[in-house]
Write an enzyme that holds these catalytic residues in place. Sequence first.
Site, PDB file in Angstrom:
ATOM      1  N   CYS A  72      13.040  10.733   8.281  1.00  0.00           N
ATOM      2  CA  CYS A  72      13.006  10.319   9.691  1.00  0.00           C
ATOM      3  C   CYS A  72      14.367  10.484  10.339  1.00  0.00           C
ATOM      4  CB  CYS A  72      12.621   8.852   9.804  1.00  0.00           C
ATOM      5  SG  CYS A  72      11.138   8.454   8.946  1.00  0.00           S
ATOM      6  N   LYS A  81       0.877  -1.193   0.000  1.00  0.00           N
ATOM      7  CA  LYS A  81       0.000   0.000   0.000  1.00  0.00           C
ATOM      8  C   LYS A  81       0.901   1.226   0.000  1.00  0.00           C
ATOM      9  CE  LYS A  81      -1.464   2.844   2.946  1.00  0.00           C
ATOM     10  NZ  LYS A  81      -1.280   4.096   2.173  1.00  0.00           N
ATOM     11  N   GLU A 115       8.962  15.979  16.126  1.00  0.00           N
ATOM     12  CA  GLU A 115       9.679  15.807  14.865  1.00  0.00           C
ATOM     13  C   GLU A 115       9.232  16.943  13.933  1.00  0.00           C
ATOM     14  OE1 GLU A 115       8.782  12.095  12.913  1.00  0.00           O
ATOM     15  OE2 GLU A 115      10.821  11.959  12.109  1.00  0.00           O
ATOM     16  N   GLU A 119       9.329   1.130  11.141  1.00  0.00           N
ATOM     17  CA  GLU A 119      10.357   2.174  11.031  1.00  0.00           C
ATOM     18  C   GLU A 119       9.624   3.493  11.239  1.00  0.00           C
ATOM     19  OE1 GLU A 119      12.201   5.015   9.967  1.00  0.00           O
ATOM     20  OE2 GLU A 119      12.422   4.305   7.895  1.00  0.00           O
TER      21      GLU A 119
END
Length: 476
Positions: free
Chosen positions: A282, A172, A379, A248
Amino acid sequence: MLFRKDAYIAGAWVSGKRRFRVDDPATGETIAEVPDLGAAETEAAIAAAHEAFPAWAGELAETRSALLMRWHDALMARADDVATLMTRECGKPLAESKGEVAYAASFLKWFAEEGRRAYGRTIPTTVSSRRYVVTRAPIGVAAAITPWNFPAAMIARKAGPALAAGCTLVVKPPHQTSLTALALMQLAEEAGLPQGVMNMVTTSDAQAVGAALCDSERVRKLSFTGSTAVGKSLAALSAGTMKRVSMELGGNAPALVFADCDLDVAVREVAIAKFRNSGQTCVCVNRVLVEDSIHDAFVEAFSAHVAAMKVGPGLEDGVQIGPLIDDKAMEKVTRLVQSAKDAGAQVVVGGEKHSAGARFYQPTVISGVSQDMAIAQEEIFGPVAPIIRFRDEAEALALANATPYGLAAYAFTQSLARAWRVSEKLAFGMVSLNDGILSTAVAPFGGVKDSGLGREGGGEGLDEYLDVKFTSFGGI
Ligand code: SIN
């Protein structure tokens, strides 16, 4: 043929009843419409992967390896076209998109090689009439949910090991970058992918497709790259079928800049680690920690470097900073910068939206940041570098580790002893010393704590798709 606008299930291109738009984040213009599939089509993709599994798992490792190498070659042959498509739909500067295509291809090649070395072992027996053997077998149908910030590489980093191990796959892709994903699917088909071995379900309803993948008994492994919040909910959903997961997830990477570093190297490499993909990875530096005695010199040199960065649409020559992916990202960056200013931090460079368009933000440096500010805790996922001062190594480590995340950390020092000490004490899955890039297909990528579970890349990346079986041969 690379510009596919249909999903791919059981070896056929599927158009679906509804479609959603894929936009160019630099202009807001619609590039194409692709199928908006749901739980029913996801079930069909899982069924196709389930049916294809026994034959694919039964192929020689060499045959699977050859397919991955053909896929690698096809991708490299069309690298410029895939990179252009990638820049159009995710905004990444073209040079970075080309780099990402090569990075994606490197996973296909690495796992084509690693798949041929899925060794087992024998164990010295404890009973003279028995022999002990450990073998490794593909886990079954795997599912991959991939992010928009690396539209090609994250598919290759999951599909490479899955297919090499003998698993079949349902992917996906993110709705924002469906077109790069479908181009990869097209190239896999051209490489000779057998029917059902890999399927791709495009959707704007990530929740419905994600839930169908997690709830399915037939899916034995889920690999997800994305936010910690979504990762936790997918892991919880997957517990119902006890499938293996690798996650992750988010990061809050510190860069520790010590007084004994090479200042030019630190400035250049922190900028690389901070501004890659306009700050939307990330592993991007989220906090720059600088030792007191070089603080002012670093801020001055780093700010000059950042102020010279070229901002604009990713297809324009020499652009280093492209748009943010969407309006939500823009709101987050704007909010974090404003809250840092309100809390007393100083904007040294940037700090505003950029005139290039609605989703462009100026490359920004903010000094006088402290660890308790939202900008140091969340973040950022944008081109903003907050700078925090520290007194000594102990304080730098305490600040660096003061986060629930543990993906990547960077440190800059010319002292070998300090490099060892710091690397050992940083509570992160990956540490990069004197270098702004640590991503490579040959090494394990992944985090600890809220940054996730499992590893991608390296030998460890293949293990994620293999079950261990112990066989005891009796009566010998
Ligand atoms: C990511 O941001 O999810 C991946 C970054 C990388 O592979 O370098």
